[in-house]
Design an enzyme around this catalytic site. Sequence first.
Site, PDB file in Angstrom:
ATOM      1  N   ALA A   1     -14.586  76.556  -3.490  1.00 12.12           N
ATOM      2  CA  ALA A   1     -15.810  77.226  -3.945  1.00 12.12           C
ATOM      3  C   ALA A   1     -16.146  78.473  -3.132  1.00 12.12           C
ATOM      4  CB  ALA A   1     -16.975  76.247  -3.887  1.00 12.12           C
ATOM      5  N   ALA A   2     -15.173  79.016  -2.411  1.00 12.32           N
ATOM      6  CA  ALA A   2     -15.466  80.165  -1.543  1.00 12.32           C
ATOM      7  C   ALA A   2     -15.994  81.356  -2.334  1.00 12.32           C
ATOM      8  CB  ALA A   2     -14.224  80.559  -0.758  1.00 12.32           C
ATOM      9  N   GLY A   3     -15.323  81.691  -3.439  1.00 15.13           N
ATOM     10  CA  GLY A   3     -15.752  82.838  -4.245  1.00 15.13           C
ATOM     11  C   GLY A   3     -17.119  82.623  -4.862  1.00 15.13           C
ATOM     12  N   ASP A   4     -17.366  81.421  -5.377  1.00 16.05           N
ATOM     13  CA  ASP A   4     -18.671  81.122  -5.973  1.00 16.05           C
ATOM     14  C   ASP A   4     -19.772  81.171  -4.919  1.00 16.05           C
ATOM     15  OD1 ASP A   4     -17.465  80.706  -8.439  1.00 16.05           O
ATOM     16  OD2 ASP A   4     -17.216  78.555  -8.101  1.00 16.05           O
TER      17      ASP A   4
END
Length: 308
Positions: free
Chosen positions: A249-252
């Site tokens: 979930a890094a990008g989110d």
Amino acid sequence: MKKLLVVGSINMDIVSNVQNFPLPGETIPSTATSFFPGGKGANQAVAAARAGGSCTMIGAVGEDPFAETLIHALYNNGIATEHVLRKKGTSGFAIITVNEEGENHIILSEGANGQLTSDDVAASVGNWSNVYAVLLQNEIPWETNLSVMTSASGSGVHVFYNPAPARPIPEHVFPLIHTLIINETEAAVISGLAVSDPSTAAEAATWILAKGTKNVIITLGEKGCFYQNAQGESATIPAFRVKPVDTTAAGDTFFGAYTAASANGLPVEKALTFAAAAAALAVTKAGAQSSIPGKAEIEAFLLSEKKY
């Protein structure tokens, strides 16, 4: 506090850990199976809310047992859920198999996400008063996204768009986008230019800005992120050094945290640094929404890094 509206996907991620992937026709045991609320829209809503944003979710779940769990996961994070609609059939879900090397196989079923229409969103929004920005991704029908962009932009509401999974953007859509947040792969799909560092990110951002978008942010993994706006102002923010456990979930997290920081009045470079810290913390924990840090944790991390 300025309101954020997230229109997007809500999924259940079903994660099974195995020693090795099965061969065709082979049955193998799982060492563990976990259920994680996810979906890019829901993840970004949780990230924005935990980062201090006032957030409302518009999306759809099905009639299955996952639906209540998914709604409660949003509600328990302080997100307004009265516009999460029920659709016939199943909720969106992903079946994810992870081997001992950390590689994964993913089967994504859009479920109710694929039934979210522009009429659904229009009825839920009513009017755009008091909305600072709408957050969009690519896990609901494109026609719905386009309708939301057109309506929001025409009402003076900022459109923050993360085109993931990656797909080209039609020429007439670029001017509707206030802030485009993309990674290297998405930047290449959209601009046709290979992106691997701040220099090549600047080339892609310049190409996109010439199409009418006002702000472009390109995340570059361990090389940080690059920002440029239509006035030619730019910034490169280095990544924080952490030991990654799960990058799911890094990008989110970056997207939601940046939008919340922007809505709360932080200048661009501080908002970018805040978002980079949030993403760095997210990769140190397993799971999607379970890994997303809160505002206090982000601020404490920034203080420890002498960046706040």
